[in-house]
Motif scaffolding. Structure first.
Motif, PDB file in Angstrom:
ATOM      1  N   UNK A 120       1.277 -12.575 -12.216  1.00 55.28           N
ATOM      2  CA  UNK A 120       1.498 -11.379 -11.220  1.00 55.28           C
ATOM      3  C   UNK A 120       2.812 -11.889  -9.772  1.00 55.28           C
ATOM      4  N   UNK A 121       2.559 -10.047  -9.139  1.00 57.65           N
ATOM      5  CA  UNK A 121       3.326 -10.201  -8.391  1.00 57.65           C
ATOM      6  C   UNK A 121       3.474 -10.744  -7.000  1.00 57.65           C
ATOM      7  N   UNK A 122       3.849 -10.740  -6.176  1.00 61.75           N
ATOM      8  CA  UNK A 122       3.046 -11.425  -5.179  1.00 61.75           C
ATOM      9  C   UNK A 122       2.743 -10.043  -4.161  1.00 61.75           C
ATOM     10  N   UNK A 123       1.795 -10.410  -3.243  1.00 62.22           N
ATOM     11  CA  UNK A 123       0.984  -8.749  -2.703  1.00 62.22           C
ATOM     12  C   UNK A 123       2.439  -8.052  -1.817  1.00 62.22           C
ATOM     13  N   UNK A 124       2.034  -7.324  -0.995  1.00 67.02           N
ATOM     14  CA  UNK A 124       3.394  -6.178  -0.182  1.00 67.02           C
ATOM     15  C   UNK A 124       2.007  -6.027   0.866  1.00 67.02           C
ATOM     16  N   UNK A 134      -1.163  -2.408   0.923  1.00 63.06           N
ATOM     17  CA  UNK A 134      -2.113  -2.517   1.100  1.00 63.06           C
ATOM     18  C   UNK A 134      -2.048  -0.605   2.285  1.00 63.06           C
ATOM     19  N   UNK A 135      -0.818  -0.102   1.837  1.00 66.05           N
ATOM     20  CA  UNK A 135      -0.317   0.563   1.831  1.00 66.05           C
ATOM     21  C   UNK A 135       1.098   1.507   1.800  1.00 66.05           C
ATOM     22  N   UNK A 136       0.027   2.518   0.699  1.00 68.67           N
ATOM     23  CA  UNK A 136       0.872   3.593  -0.119  1.00 68.67           C
ATOM     24  C   UNK A 136       2.191   4.476   0.472  1.00 68.67           C
ATOM     25  N   UNK A 137       3.561   4.064   1.002  1.00 70.46           N
ATOM     26  CA  UNK A 137       3.808   5.982   1.487  1.00 70.46           C
ATOM     27  C   UNK A 137       5.328   6.627   0.517  1.00 70.46           C
ATOM     28  N   UNK A 138       5.217   7.899   0.950  1.00 72.82           N
ATOM     29  CA  UNK A 138       5.902   8.843  -0.047  1.00 72.82           C
ATOM     30  C   UNK A 138       6.520   9.657   0.837  1.00 72.82           C
ATOM     31  N   UNK A 139       7.875  10.571   0.555  1.00 72.78           N
ATOM     32  CA  UNK A 139       7.835  11.748   0.820  1.00 72.78           C
ATOM     33  C   UNK A 139       7.979  12.784   0.204  1.00 72.78           C
ATOM     34  N   UNK A 140       7.028  13.675   0.966  1.00 73.00           N
ATOM     35  CA  UNK A 140       7.240  15.094   0.423  1.00 73.00           C
ATOM     36  C   UNK A 140       8.111  15.067  -0.687  1.00 73.00           C
ATOM     37  N   UNK A 141       7.951  15.750  -1.449  1.00 71.97           N
ATOM     38  CA  UNK A 141       8.644  15.483  -3.110  1.00 71.97           C
ATOM     39  C   UNK A 141       8.888  17.152  -3.331  1.00 71.97           C
ATOM     40  N   UNK A 142       9.175  17.476  -3.778  1.00 71.38           N
ATOM     41  CA  UNK A 142      10.461  19.244  -3.777  1.00 71.38           C
ATOM     42  C   UNK A 142       9.281  19.934  -4.973  1.00 71.38           C
ATOM     43  N   UNK A 143       8.602  19.342  -5.643  1.00 75.08           N
ATOM     44  CA  UNK A 143       7.960  19.983  -6.656  1.00 75.08           C
ATOM     45  C   UNK A 143       6.394  20.257  -6.365  1.00 75.08           C
ATOM     46  N   UNK A 159      -5.928   9.627  -5.784  1.00 76.43           N
ATOM     47  CA  UNK A 159      -7.336   9.306  -5.216  1.00 76.43           C
ATOM     48  C   UNK A 159      -6.671   7.724  -4.778  1.00 76.43           C
ATOM     49  N   UNK A 160      -5.116   7.929  -4.768  1.00 72.73           N
ATOM     50  CA  UNK A 160      -4.385   6.718  -3.491  1.00 72.73           C
ATOM     51  C   UNK A 160      -4.317   7.399  -2.487  1.00 72.73           C
ATOM     52  N   UNK A 161      -4.578   6.425  -1.319  1.00 71.93           N
ATOM     53  CA  UNK A 161      -4.858   7.008   0.314  1.00 71.93           C
ATOM     54  C   UNK A 161      -2.725   6.866   0.487  1.00 71.93           C
ATOM     55  N   UNK A 162      -2.486   7.598  -0.206  1.00 72.14           N
ATOM     56  CA  UNK A 162      -0.679   7.724   0.835  1.00 72.14           C
ATOM     57  C   UNK A 162      -0.767   7.741   2.256  1.00 72.14           C
ATOM     58  N   UNK A 163       0.300   8.093   2.887  1.00 73.53           N
ATOM     59  CA  UNK A 163       0.541   7.884   3.791  1.00 73.53           C
ATOM     60  C   UNK A 163       2.562   8.917   3.397  1.00 73.53           C
TER      61      UNK A 163
END
Length: 514
Positions: free
Chosen positions: A2-6, A102-111, A122-126
């Motif tokens: 397991x990896x440490x939490x972020x 606790x948060x997931x961040x994504x920049x607008x996709x190109x497609x 279903x992920x709460x993406x910012x």
């Protein structure tokens, strides 16, 4: 293990390799993490050219290394990782759970396809707006509101005024005109050769990627042998400086020219690097403008290059996001003909087509006139199903991403949107190719003939296209003179053109190469 939490996890896509990416700017390297993943779903939804896959994977691996050197915690999933889920939504889900982010961040996709897949995960993406472009999606939508047709020229003028590029202090364009396209259509003079292209040595990372792609994608169209593109920001910068110094001064004059055995001519070859984030749009425009003010390049070259970036590139992105997903299904001419096999092999007696497709096979590259007025023009004249043409362009070109490829191909090349993007189809006979290239000199067909077995297929197909679509195109004011010329031809000549066109299309339907 397991990896440490972020706190925050940012997914960085293969076409988002910019250090100033908004989703990266939202992170604190001491508590947050970055995820990059090579996944099968992004390699085979069309049969991408092996060089395109190699470019993106190598650039991603180099970018991950650079982020780690800058202090970021980076989780990288290789294509052959046994735990790889095979999709970006799957990997984002897996790693967000593994790291208890606790948060997931994504920049607008190109497609649109990928953005919808992530939004459906279903992920709460910012979500972050992609600030690498000058015009945000909502800004373009506001500009387009209430307009029946969108013309790039007017959008471009607004972008020039907004950016201040090549503008006088009185709000008027430098040189007294908004564009100098009429000066950018010169044929390459005999004996003139373009500068030798910038070359790059493959480091260990790129060599490993090339071996991987060679194993996994040998069945895809195209060769890996000539792979020679920048995979780091430093290499992209070297390629850019080489262009500014060696080719930009002549770029304006010869940007529409084509020549046998000279695939690159005076073009920059930086579109792929720009589209995946290795170069910055604003910096490129500033460099070109500075070169003009310093007297190193003429105005037609500087304006022509800037127009491609802040005019056409931003314009087609705006149209893409304004009208997807409906835009992808448009087919104004009702075309149903299958894409000919020679688009995948280059095996045709038409010299212009074999040159454009052959270099695409070898380099995953062809410049805009080869795409628009050779391979695209033939597909338009032959009535190829636009979705098949779009998939081909998306598959075979190094710089092709859906946001830029789809409007260019479906709208500009195939006129499948009925004239929303362009006021007339970009159709032409073989005479255009003769004027802009030396291809016709060594072609098996005769460009001076329109009928008969030795006649250039473009000639009869051009007139056949205009005849069969007269109900739709006859009232187009930009084609009025063309239809007058058609009507002036004797009835027997018109019948012969129609018969020759019918025979050529029948050969295509039978799976024969022309």
């Amino acid at each position: 293990m397991p990896s440490s939490s972020v706190h925050r996890l940012a997914l960085v896509l293969g076409d988002q390799l910019s250090f100033d990416l908004p989703s990266l700017q939202a992170l604190d390297p001491t508590t947050d993490a970055v995820l990059l993943a090579e996944v099968a779903a992004e390699t085979d939804y069309v049969p991408h050219h092996p060089q395109k896959i190699a470019l993106i994977f190598s650039a991603m691996r180099h970018f991950a290394k650079a982020l780690r050197q800058r202090g970021y915690c980076v989780h990288y999933v290789s294509l052959e990782d046994p735990d790889n889920s095979g999709s970006l939504p799957g990997e984002l889900q897996r790693w967000s759970e593994r790291l208890t982010a606790r948060e997931v961040h994504v920049t607008e996709c190109g497609e649109w396809r990928l953005e919808q897949a992530l939004k459906s995960s279903g992920l709460p993406i910012h979500w972050h707006a992609d600030t690498r472009f000058l015009c945000r999606r909502d800004e373009f939508a506001a500009w387009a509101a209430g307009k029946r047709q969108l013309r790039m020229e007017f959008f471009y003028r607004q972008m020039r005024q907004r950016s201040g590029l090549l503008m006088n202090g009185d709000g008027m364009p430098v040189g007294g005109a908004w564009n100098f396209d009429a000066e950018n259509r010169q044929t390459l003079p005999a004996g003139v050769s373009a500068p030798s292209p910038q070359r790059f040595v493959h480091d260990a990372i790129t060599q490993e990627v090339l071996a991987l792609v060679g194993r996994r994608f040998a069945h895809h169209y195209g060769s890996l042998e000539a792979f020679d593109y920048p995979v780091t920001h430093a290499e992209a910068e070297a390629l850019w400086q080489h262009f500014v110094e060696q080719s930009l001064p002549a770029f304006g004059d010869y940007q529409d020219a084509m020549a046998t055995g000279q695939p690159f001519l005076f073009h920059a070859r930086i579109s792929a690097a720009l589209n995946i984030g290795l170069l910055d749009l604003r910096r490129l425009c500033a460099d070109v403008e500075a070169a003009y003010w310093a007297g190193r390049v003429p105005l037609n070259a500087a304006e022509g290059f800037i127009r491609q970036l802040i005019g056409w590139r931003e314009y087609v992105r705006g149209i893409y996001w304004l009208h997807m997903p409906e835009y992808a299904g448009l087919n104004a001419f009702g075309n149903t003909r299958a894409l000919p096999e020679f688009y995948w092999t280059g095996q045709t007696r038409m010299k212009c087509m074999s040159q454009a497709i052959g270099q695409t096979l070898e380099y995953a590259y062809a410049h805009h006139i080869q795409r628009l007025m050779v391979t695209g023009n033939f597909a338009l004249l032959a009535g190829i199903a636009p979705q098949q043409v779009c998939d081909w362009y998306l598959a075979v070109y190094l710089d092709a991403f859906d946001w830029v490829e789809l409007p260019n191909t479906l709208g500009m090349v195939m006129h499948a949107d009925g004239g929303y993007l362009g006021s007339k189809p970009y159709c032409a006979s073989g005479q255009y190719i003769k004027r802009m290239s030396d291809y016709c000199r060594s072609c098996a067909y005769k460009v001076t003939e329109s009928t008969g077995e030795q006649a250039c297929p473009f000639n009869a197909l051009y007139w056949h296209f205009l005849m069969r679509h007269r109900d739709r195109l006859g009232g187009n004011h930009r084609l009025a003179m063309v239809y007058k010329n058609l009507d002036r031809q004797p009835e027997a000549k018109q019948q012969a053109l129609w018969a020759r066109g019918q025979a050529l299309l029948a050969r295509l339907d039978a799976g024969e190469a022309l």
